[in-house]
Design a protein around this motif. Structure first.
Motif, mmCIF file in Angstrom:
data_model
loop_
_atom_site.group_PDB
_atom_site.id
_atom_site.type_symbol
_atom_site.label_atom_id
_atom_site.label_comp_id
_atom_site.label_asym_id
_atom_site.label_seq_id
_atom_site.Cartn_x
_atom_site.Cartn_y
_atom_site.Cartn_z
ATOM 1 N N UNK A 1 11.067 -7.989 1.638
ATOM 2 C CA UNK A 1 11.971 -6.930 2.082
ATOM 3 C C UNK A 1 13.029 -6.598 1.029
ATOM 4 N N UNK A 2 13.673 -7.629 0.450
ATOM 5 C CA UNK A 2 14.791 -7.356 -0.470
ATOM 6 C C UNK A 2 14.330 -6.681 -1.757
ATOM 7 N N UNK A 3 13.063 -6.785 -2.099
ATOM 8 C CA UNK A 3 12.573 -6.158 -3.322
ATOM 9 C C UNK A 3 12.476 -4.637 -3.208
ATOM 10 N N UNK A 4 12.482 -4.130 -1.963
ATOM 11 C CA UNK A 4 12.214 -2.707 -1.735
ATOM 12 C C UNK A 4 13.319 -2.022 -0.938
ATOM 13 N N UNK A 5 13.984 -2.753 -0.071
ATOM 14 C CA UNK A 5 14.958 -2.144 0.848
ATOM 15 C C UNK A 5 16.111 -1.491 0.088
ATOM 16 N N UNK A 6 16.702 -0.431 0.640
ATOM 17 C CA UNK A 6 17.873 0.209 0.026
ATOM 18 C C UNK A 6 19.027 -0.788 -0.129
ATOM 19 N N UNK A 7 19.815 -0.614 -1.183
ATOM 20 C CA UNK A 7 20.890 -1.562 -1.491
ATOM 21 C C UNK A 7 21.859 -1.736 -0.334
ATOM 22 N N UNK A 8 22.217 -0.654 0.326
ATOM 23 C CA UNK A 8 23.170 -0.755 1.438
ATOM 24 C C UNK A 8 22.625 -1.632 2.554
ATOM 25 N N UNK A 9 21.320 -1.513 2.826
ATOM 26 C CA UNK A 9 20.707 -2.338 3.867
ATOM 27 C C UNK A 9 20.672 -3.805 3.451
ATOM 28 N N UNK A 10 20.390 -4.042 2.162
ATOM 29 C CA UNK A 10 20.365 -5.415 1.660
ATOM 30 C C UNK A 10 21.746 -6.045 1.794
ATOM 31 N N UNK A 11 22.780 -5.333 1.375
ATOM 32 C CA UNK A 11 24.141 -5.872 1.474
ATOM 33 C C UNK A 11 24.491 -6.188 2.926
ATOM 34 N N UNK A 12 24.117 -5.303 3.839
ATOM 35 C CA UNK A 12 24.441 -5.513 5.255
ATOM 36 C C UNK A 12 23.755 -6.761 5.792
ATOM 37 N N UNK A 13 22.485 -6.943 5.431
ATOM 38 C CA UNK A 13 21.766 -8.110 5.929
ATOM 39 C C UNK A 13 22.326 -9.399 5.329
ATOM 40 N N UNK B 1 0.807 -1.218 0.000
ATOM 41 C CA UNK B 1 0.000 0.000 0.000
ATOM 42 C C UNK B 1 0.841 1.269 0.000
ATOM 43 N N UNK B 2 2.171 1.115 0.030
ATOM 44 C CA UNK B 2 3.033 2.277 -0.166
ATOM 45 C C UNK B 2 3.957 2.655 0.968
ATOM 46 N N UNK B 3 3.822 2.031 2.141
ATOM 47 C CA UNK B 3 4.730 2.395 3.232
ATOM 48 C C UNK B 3 6.138 1.879 2.935
ATOM 49 N N UNK B 4 7.135 2.664 3.298
ATOM 50 C CA UNK B 4 8.512 2.283 3.016
ATOM 51 C C UNK B 4 9.426 2.398 4.227
ATOM 52 N N UNK B 5 8.874 2.466 5.447
ATOM 53 C CA UNK B 5 9.744 2.494 6.615
ATOM 54 C C UNK B 5 9.305 1.539 7.711
ATOM 55 N N UNK B 6 8.187 1.797 8.428
ATOM 56 C CA UNK B 6 7.813 0.844 9.479
ATOM 57 C C UNK B 6 7.594 -0.578 8.952
ATOM 58 N N UNK B 7 6.983 -0.705 7.774
ATOM 59 C CA UNK B 7 6.747 -2.041 7.215
ATOM 60 C C UNK B 7 8.066 -2.735 6.912
#
Length: 421
Positions: free
Chosen positions: A237-249, A209-215
């Motif tokens: 999560x990986x489809x939307x999260x920022x690249x830096x966050x994805x790499x860290x996870x 539905x468009x949320x990009x932080x709490x969700x």
């Protein structure tokens, strides 16, 4: 009452048996890594023919469906529910609903039958379910609405805050799939629900539905904690999260031997070509090889079988089998995936790598765009099509989610409409 249509019992019995069997095959095909929409369409036409045979047989078809419920496996429940809905047999449908309440393993088949039949066959049936005081029946009504793209209105709002956690969780599925942006504030509040399944479904709905932080935060928490929602949460999560966050996870997962499959899957779904050389190395590990090949294809779009980049299982590899004496009775998660040949794939990659810029997420060979997602929905493998439907909604928050479980002819018509064909 009109007289019964004369039938040949052996033929009607065959229609019931084949419909139940084909439903089982269809359930596997809906998440298959090797099947395309036209193959699902062929199976669906066969299934429809046997269902039509039962429908033409009328009460005789119903009797055979009732007798088959002595062993209420999913295929038998699906076939019987389609027959009950088609014949407007309220008593038989009541029995099936009661069976689904008592046997939760049959719920998916019951819901699938509501999604299979034409919407006209649900008139006068769905509304009483939505009004029921029984949570399972309300959930069935909500699932019917989701599968047919019908907004249940205020009845959905009420279900998202019901005291029953199963109903709350089910309610967030149509909320996200139908683009109910008015429910986004409630979805964000539900991220604190005590029930883990509710938190997952609400977070996924909020993301759609468009949320990009709490969700995203909620999905990341689920993806990094043990539990049944770990893999689906990571997939969202990986489809939307920022690249830096994805790499860290993904880097954090690399240090956990028990999370290697999750890491391989996540590397493919994030779409970053940066991970391709690492994925090729994982193809030398028998337990990860086929999954690594699928992740490679998810990024590059390379069809391993069509490009002759696959081979045979390595010598000595033994996965789960059907031996009743074997204590390992688990299913082979990678069944139907091709065995990659790392040397051939490395050679292919050295030729094509310049097409893929590291740091730019790719999905099946191209950056994820609505147009490309539609192309994959039309031509991709079924498992890729499931992800394409998700990308299509995430790229256009609040838009209805494409139903990749609908009868194939319904899907083909919708793809054509969306493509402007």
């Amino acid at each position: 009452m009109p007289p019964e249509t004369p039938v040949i019992p052996a033929v009607v019995m065959q229609h019931q048996d084949m419909a139940a069997t084909l439903y089982g095959q269809r359930a596997v095909l809906l998440d298959a890594p090797h099947a395309r929409l036209h193959q699902l369409a062929r199976l669906d036409e066969r299934l429809r023919a046997h269902i039509d045979g039962l429908s033409i047989a009328g009460p005789a078809g119903t009797r055979f469906c009732e007798e088959a419920l002595s062993s209420p496996f999913p295929g038998e429940v699906f076939t019987a529910t389609v027959q009950a809905l088609g014949q407007r047999d309220a008593a038989f449908l009541e029995r099936l609903l009661s069976l689904a309440e008592a046997e939760p393993r049959t719920r998916d088949a019951l819901d699938a039958a509501f999604g299979w039949v034409p919407p006209a066959q649900l008139r006068g049936i769905t509304k009483p379910l939505l009004d029921s005081h029984v949570p399972m029946r309300r959930a069935t009504g909500l699932e019917a609405c989701r599968r047919h793209g019908v907004n249940p209105g205020g009845l959905l709002d009420l279900a998202t805050s019901d005291v029953d956690p199963g109903l709350r969780a089910t309610a967030w599925r149509p909320a996200g799939a139908l683009g109910r942006t008015d429910l986004l504030p409630a979805a964000l509040r539900a991220l604190a629900d005590p029930d883990e399944r509710v938190r997952f479904e609400a977070a996924r709905a909020a993301l759609r539905l468009g949320d990009r932080q709490p969700a995203l935060d909620a999905l990341r928490a689920l993806a990094t904690a043990p539990g049944p929602w770990r893999e689906p949460a990571l997939s969202c999560w990986v489809k939307v999260a920022p690249s830096a966050d994805v790499h860290a996870l993904l880097k954090a997962l690399s240090g956990d031997p028990a999370s290697q499959r999750l890491l391989v899957r996540g590397a493919g779904l994030c779409g970053d070509p940066f991970y391709v050389p690492w994925l090729i190395r994982q193809m030398a590990v028998p337990e990860l090889a086929r999954l690594a090949g699928e992740s490679f294809s998810s990024i590059t779009g390379a069809d391993l079988a069509a490009l002759d980049l696959d081979g045979h299982a390595p010598d000595g590899f033994a996965g789960p089998d059907d031996d009743p004496e074997d204590t390992d009775v688990s299913l082979d998660e990678d069944e139907s995936l091709p065995w990659p040949v790392p040397e051939r794939i490395a050679a292919w990659w050295s030729t094509h790598a310049t097409r893929f810029a590291a740091g730019t997420p790719h999905f099946v060979g191209a950056p994820a765009t609505p147009r490309h997602a539609l192309d994959v929905l039309r031509d991709g493998f079924q498992r890729q099509r499931v992800h394409a439907a998700e990308f299509l909604t995430l790229l256009q928050p609040g838009s209805p989610r494409f139903n990749t479980t609908a009868p194939a002819w319904r899907q083909q018509r919708l793809v054509a409409d969306l493509s402007g064909a």
